[in-house]
Write a protein that holds these residues in place. Sequence first.
Motif, PDB file in Angstrom:
ATOM      1  N   THR A 169       9.084  -7.245  -3.633  1.00 30.45           N
ATOM      2  CA  THR A 169       9.075  -5.833  -3.224  1.00 30.45           C
ATOM      3  C   THR A 169       8.772  -5.659  -1.738  1.00 30.45           C
ATOM      4  O   THR A 169       8.960  -4.577  -1.194  1.00 30.45           O
ATOM      5  N   LEU A 170       8.323  -6.731  -1.081  1.00 22.02           N
ATOM      6  CA  LEU A 170       7.996  -6.635   0.346  1.00 22.02           C
ATOM      7  C   LEU A 170       9.209  -6.877   1.241  1.00 22.02           C
ATOM      8  O   LEU A 170       9.115  -6.682   2.462  1.00 22.02           O
ATOM      9  N   GLY A 223       0.785  -1.229   0.000  1.00 19.76           N
ATOM     10  CA  GLY A 223       0.000   0.000   0.000  1.00 19.76           C
ATOM     11  C   GLY A 223       0.812   1.270   0.000  1.00 19.76           C
ATOM     12  O   GLY A 223       0.249   2.370  -0.045  1.00 19.76           O
ATOM     13  N   GLN A 224       2.140   1.137   0.038  1.00 21.21           N
ATOM     14  CA  GLN A 224       3.018   2.305   0.052  1.00 21.21           C
ATOM     15  C   GLN A 224       3.522   2.623  -1.361  1.00 21.21           C
ATOM     16  O   GLN A 224       3.621   1.731  -2.204  1.00 21.21           O
ATOM     17  N   PRO A 225       3.859   3.901  -1.631  1.00 23.84           N
ATOM     18  CA  PRO A 225       4.402   4.249  -2.951  1.00 23.84           C
ATOM     19  C   PRO A 225       5.664   3.444  -3.250  1.00 23.84           C
ATOM     20  O   PRO A 225       6.491   3.203  -2.368  1.00 23.84           O
ATOM     21  N   SER A 226       5.780   3.026  -4.512  1.00 23.90           N
ATOM     22  CA  SER A 226       6.902   2.182  -4.909  1.00 23.90           C
ATOM     23  C   SER A 226       7.317   2.529  -6.337  1.00 23.90           C
ATOM     24  O   SER A 226       6.485   2.933  -7.151  1.00 23.90           O
ATOM     25  N   ASP A 267      -3.488  -8.520   3.481  1.00 25.91           N
ATOM     26  CA  ASP A 267      -3.558  -7.089   3.149  1.00 25.91           C
ATOM     27  C   ASP A 267      -2.862  -6.698   1.847  1.00 25.91           C
ATOM     28  O   ASP A 267      -3.124  -5.616   1.319  1.00 25.91           O
ATOM     29  N   ALA A 268      -1.968  -7.530   1.332  1.00 25.10           N
ATOM     30  CA  ALA A 268      -1.266  -7.192   0.092  1.00 25.10           C
ATOM     31  C   ALA A 268      -2.263  -7.085  -1.055  1.00 25.10           C
ATOM     32  O   ALA A 268      -3.209  -7.876  -1.153  1.00 25.10           O
ATOM     33  N   ALA A 283       5.759  -4.346 -10.181  1.00 22.33           N
ATOM     34  CA  ALA A 283       4.828  -3.339  -9.677  1.00 22.33           C
ATOM     35  C   ALA A 283       4.432  -3.618  -8.228  1.00 22.33           C
ATOM     36  O   ALA A 283       4.452  -2.713  -7.380  1.00 22.33           O
ATOM     37  N   CYS A 284       4.078  -4.863  -7.948  1.00 24.79           N
ATOM     38  CA  CYS A 284       3.585  -5.190  -6.599  1.00 24.79           C
ATOM     39  C   CYS A 284       3.856  -6.650  -6.273  1.00 24.79           C
ATOM     40  O   CYS A 284       3.005  -7.327  -5.677  1.00 24.79           O
TER      41      CYS A 284
END
Length: 376
Positions: free
Chosen positions: A108-109, A75-78, A117-118, A103-104
């Motif tokens: 990336t985590l 949920g944070q800018p990346s 929640d992802a 992208a997600c």
Amino acid sequence: MSGPQRVVIAPDSFKGSLAAPEVAGAIARGWQREAPDDEIVQRPLADGGEGTLDAFLAAIPGAQRRRIRVTGADGQPSDGSWVWLPPGAETPGGTGVVELASACGIETLGGRLRPWDAGTEGLGEAICAALDSGVTRLIVGLGSSASSDGGAGMLRALGAGTRDARGLPVAPGLRGLREVAEVDLSGLRSAPSGGVIVLADVDNPLCGPRGAAAVFGPQKGLLQAEIADADASLAAWARHIPAPADAPGAGAAGGTGFALRAWGGEIESGAAYVAEVVGLSALLTADTIVVTGEGAYDAGTASGKAPQVVIQLARSAGARAALVAGRIDPGAELSDLAAAVSLTELARGAASALAAPRHYLELAGQALARQLSASR
């Protein structure tokens, strides 16, 4: 021993270690040290997961990486990117290649798994960036997903509305699917005129014992006791979306394949599609050696992963296929290979191989060149 030969190096990425171009480059350096006169052709591959953008960049003249800012899986800018491919006869606006992994994706985590929640909003934002540029076809790579949200986040980024029984927006991720009472697709952006090709490396349905939660949920942090609840949440979500939940590939990337089918996407084997785009089959002849590889070569490879696609193409062309893998499972099928090297065995331990992967990939390339040149 005969003269110089063509050697095509076509590995997938070694997940969590090196990208496919880095793997190919290291193997090539090792091979060339042993057989400097051989013609080396590098064709790094991908199956829709991480490395898909790199594969297109390496293979398509004029391809350009476009940098963007998206919402990460947490949920944070990346920082993200997509790749623009030049126009063709059927794609006057060019083609956009979007990769969920960058992208997600789960990488990336940084190891902070968030199974409930992802979300996939970042993928939808990357798709929007490509559409805003005017592309007339999309290629969407699925794989390395951190989320099991059924593609809900992606659809929201594309303009869909998801609300609970009180008419309020639902929470992101799998957690929000349990609360969905209404899905409004009237504001969804139109798919490009040239279509949407979805690259996946699995054929699982959305729900059930082979579904996204049961098979892939544990990789994303779901506990065994949570799988039934997660599967029920995905099934409830499916009732709001006009797409077949039991279609092959619907369960790809935590159900994002299902959402993309609802948007008009056509799911294809990622590895086979990328191999065709990079022109791999045209490079293989009876006097060619092709070297493929991945981080872990096991029973799952046979389900359409990149090495299996390469081995099949080699068999059809009469070429010899060789393998480099971080680890080779004792039960893996090796009968179609002229040679195989495990970095774990070469380094005498997984820790040593992971600490210096380029070094051991070079040694593997050198060992394969020595072995296969001697067998000519």
